[in-house]
Design a protein around this motif. Structure first.
Motif, PDB file in Angstrom:
ATOM      1  N   UNK A 190     -15.067  16.504  21.324  1.00 54.73           N
ATOM      2  CA  UNK A 190     -15.755  16.140  20.208  1.00 54.73           C
ATOM      3  C   UNK A 190     -15.242  16.541  19.091  1.00 54.73           C
ATOM      4  N   UNK A 191     -14.469  17.450  18.835  1.00 57.44           N
ATOM      5  CA  UNK A 191     -13.828  17.813  17.642  1.00 57.44           C
ATOM      6  C   UNK A 191     -12.514  16.972  17.649  1.00 57.44           C
ATOM      7  N   UNK A 192     -11.685  16.779  18.579  1.00 53.90           N
ATOM      8  CA  UNK A 192     -10.628  16.051  18.790  1.00 53.90           C
ATOM      9  C   UNK A 192     -10.893  14.538  18.278  1.00 53.90           C
ATOM     10  N   UNK A 193     -12.207  14.000  18.704  1.00 53.51           N
ATOM     11  CA  UNK A 193     -12.310  12.629  18.381  1.00 53.51           C
ATOM     12  C   UNK A 193     -12.797  12.377  17.041  1.00 53.51           C
ATOM     13  N   UNK A 194     -13.583  13.441  16.478  1.00 51.16           N
ATOM     14  CA  UNK A 194     -13.832  13.286  15.014  1.00 51.16           C
ATOM     15  C   UNK A 194     -12.430  13.449  14.149  1.00 51.16           C
ATOM     16  N   UNK A 195     -11.600  14.203  14.832  1.00 48.45           N
ATOM     17  CA  UNK A 195     -10.241  14.466  13.844  1.00 48.45           C
ATOM     18  C   UNK A 195      -9.606  12.931  13.889  1.00 48.45           C
ATOM     19  N   UNK A 196      -9.429  12.463  14.991  1.00 43.69           N
ATOM     20  CA  UNK A 196      -8.792  11.187  15.298  1.00 43.69           C
ATOM     21  C   UNK A 196      -9.630  10.148  14.489  1.00 43.69           C
TER      22      UNK A 196
ATOM     23  N   UNK B 208       0.912  -1.159  -0.006  1.00 44.18           N
ATOM     24  CA  UNK B 208      -0.036   0.087  -0.081  1.00 44.18           C
ATOM     25  C   UNK B 208       0.941   1.352   0.075  1.00 44.18           C
ATOM     26  N   UNK B 209       0.364   2.396  -0.558  1.00 45.39           N
ATOM     27  CA  UNK B 209       1.080   3.570  -0.799  1.00 45.39           C
ATOM     28  C   UNK B 209       0.806   4.278   0.858  1.00 45.39           C
ATOM     29  N   UNK B 210       2.333   4.865   1.079  1.00 46.68           N
ATOM     30  CA  UNK B 210       2.270   5.569   2.448  1.00 46.68           C
ATOM     31  C   UNK B 210       1.266   6.790   2.534  1.00 46.68           C
ATOM     32  N   UNK B 211       0.694   6.775   3.773  1.00 43.11           N
ATOM     33  CA  UNK B 211      -0.399   7.889   3.781  1.00 43.11           C
ATOM     34  C   UNK B 211       0.416   9.031   4.862  1.00 43.11           C
ATOM     35  N   UNK B 212       0.087  10.158   4.466  1.00 45.64           N
ATOM     36  CA  UNK B 212       0.533  11.316   5.258  1.00 45.64           C
ATOM     37  C   UNK B 212      -0.144  11.239   6.636  1.00 45.64           C
ATOM     38  N   UNK B 213       0.720  11.689   7.764  1.00 41.25           N
ATOM     39  CA  UNK B 213       0.197  11.463   9.170  1.00 41.25           C
ATOM     40  C   UNK B 213      -0.829  12.189   9.121  1.00 41.25           C
ATOM     41  N   UNK B 214      -1.230  13.624   8.647  1.00 45.34           N
ATOM     42  CA  UNK B 214      -2.292  14.149   9.039  1.00 45.34           C
ATOM     43  C   UNK B 214      -2.627  14.952   7.620  1.00 45.34           C
ATOM     44  N   UNK B 215      -4.059  14.901   7.473  1.00 46.39           N
ATOM     45  CA  UNK B 215      -4.542  15.813   6.380  1.00 46.39           C
ATOM     46  C   UNK B 215      -4.772  17.370   6.690  1.00 46.39           C
ATOM     47  N   UNK B 216      -5.112  18.152   5.844  1.00 43.27           N
ATOM     48  CA  UNK B 216      -5.597  19.500   6.033  1.00 43.27           C
ATOM     49  C   UNK B 216      -6.903  19.505   6.731  1.00 43.27           C
ATOM     50  N   UNK B 217      -7.871  18.305   6.443  1.00 37.94           N
ATOM     51  CA  UNK B 217      -9.061  18.060   7.015  1.00 37.94           C
ATOM     52  C   UNK B 217      -8.943  18.119   8.431  1.00 37.94           C
ATOM     53  N   UNK B 218      -7.966  17.118   8.581  1.00 36.83           N
ATOM     54  CA  UNK B 218      -7.802  16.771  10.142  1.00 36.83           C
ATOM     55  C   UNK B 218      -7.227  18.010  11.158  1.00 36.83           C
ATOM     56  N   UNK B 219      -6.430  18.642  10.412  1.00 36.37           N
ATOM     57  CA  UNK B 219      -5.718  19.793  11.061  1.00 36.37           C
ATOM     58  C   UNK B 219      -7.035  20.971  11.308  1.00 36.37           C
ATOM     59  N   UNK B 220      -8.010  21.191  10.410  1.00 32.37           N
ATOM     60  CA  UNK B 220      -8.933  22.098  10.568  1.00 32.37           C
ATOM     61  C   UNK B 220     -10.121  21.617  11.661  1.00 32.37           C
ATOM     62  N   UNK B 221     -10.304  20.462  11.524  1.00 33.09           N
ATOM     63  CA  UNK B 221     -11.208  19.691  12.443  1.00 33.09           C
ATOM     64  C   UNK B 221     -10.579  19.632  14.042  1.00 33.09           C
ATOM     65  N   UNK B 222      -9.461  19.144  13.914  1.00 29.98           N
ATOM     66  CA  UNK B 222      -8.592  19.004  15.310  1.00 29.98           C
ATOM     67  C   UNK B 222      -8.140  20.101  15.962  1.00 29.98           C
ATOM     68  N   UNK B 223      -7.674  21.111  15.045  1.00 27.52           N
ATOM     69  CA  UNK B 223      -6.890  22.357  15.516  1.00 27.52           C
ATOM     70  C   UNK B 223      -7.802  23.689  15.367  1.00 27.52           C
ATOM     71  N   UNK B 224      -8.075  24.104  14.167  1.00 24.72           N
ATOM     72  CA  UNK B 224      -8.727  25.157  13.841  1.00 24.72           C
ATOM     73  C   UNK B 224     -10.052  25.237  14.293  1.00 24.72           C
ATOM     74  N   UNK B 225     -11.005  24.429  14.419  1.00 25.61           N
ATOM     75  CA  UNK B 225     -12.294  24.406  14.719  1.00 25.61           C
ATOM     76  C   UNK B 225     -12.342  24.681  16.325  1.00 25.61           C
ATOM     77  N   UNK B 226     -11.654  23.927  17.124  1.00 25.35           N
ATOM     78  CA  UNK B 226     -11.488  24.209  18.633  1.00 25.35           C
ATOM     79  C   UNK B 226     -10.984  25.430  19.068  1.00 25.35           C
ATOM     80  N   UNK B 227      -9.981  25.909  18.185  1.00 26.08           N
ATOM     81  CA  UNK B 227      -9.434  27.364  18.582  1.00 26.08           C
ATOM     82  C   UNK B 227     -10.662  28.478  18.324  1.00 26.08           C
ATOM     83  N   UNK B 228     -11.322  28.284  17.143  1.00 24.34           N
ATOM     84  CA  UNK B 228     -12.466  29.135  16.620  1.00 24.34           C
ATOM     85  C   UNK B 228     -13.522  29.196  17.724  1.00 24.34           C
ATOM     86  N   UNK B 229     -13.974  28.017  18.102  1.00 23.32           N
ATOM     87  CA  UNK B 229     -14.955  27.878  19.135  1.00 23.32           C
ATOM     88  C   UNK B 229     -14.601  28.401  20.293  1.00 23.32           C
ATOM     89  N   UNK B 230     -13.494  28.425  20.601  1.00 24.66           N
ATOM     90  CA  UNK B 230     -13.256  28.896  22.016  1.00 24.66           C
ATOM     91  C   UNK B 230     -12.974  30.387  21.998  1.00 24.66           C
TER      92      UNK B 230
END
Length: 78
Positions: free
Chosen positions: A64-70, A9-31
């Motif tokens: 919840x955002x962190x769980x969705x990103x995970x 199988x092809x190697x996958x990147x550890x994170x994707x832009x969607x994961x970064x937005x949901x896991x970091x950007x959305x919580x930051x924006x919420x708070x």
């Protein structure tokens, strides 16, 4: 001819832009965004000012955002 087997199988990147937005950007924006939005609102929510009530709500929303990103990362890895 390549050195890799056909079922490799092809190697996958550890994170994707969607994961970064949901896991970091959305919580930051919420708070930060929510607190700035509710900072000048009068009234009470369950006995607390709306800004403080929003921060209490973020105690649930951020994990919840962190769980969705995970989950997004786990789905991509499968």
């Amino acid at each position: 001819m390549s050195d890799t087997p056909d079922n490799a199988r092809e190697a996958l990147p550890a994170t994707t832009p969607l994961m970064l937005v949901v896991g970091l950007g959305l919580p930051y924006g919420l708070v930060i965004g929510g607190f700035l939005l509710f900072e000048h609102v009068d009234g009470v929510v369950f006995g607390f000012p709306p800004g403080v009530a929003w921060l209490f709500a973020c105690m649930v929303l951020v994990p919840v955002c962190m769980a969705v990103a995970w989950r997004l990362g786990r789905v991509r890895a499968d």
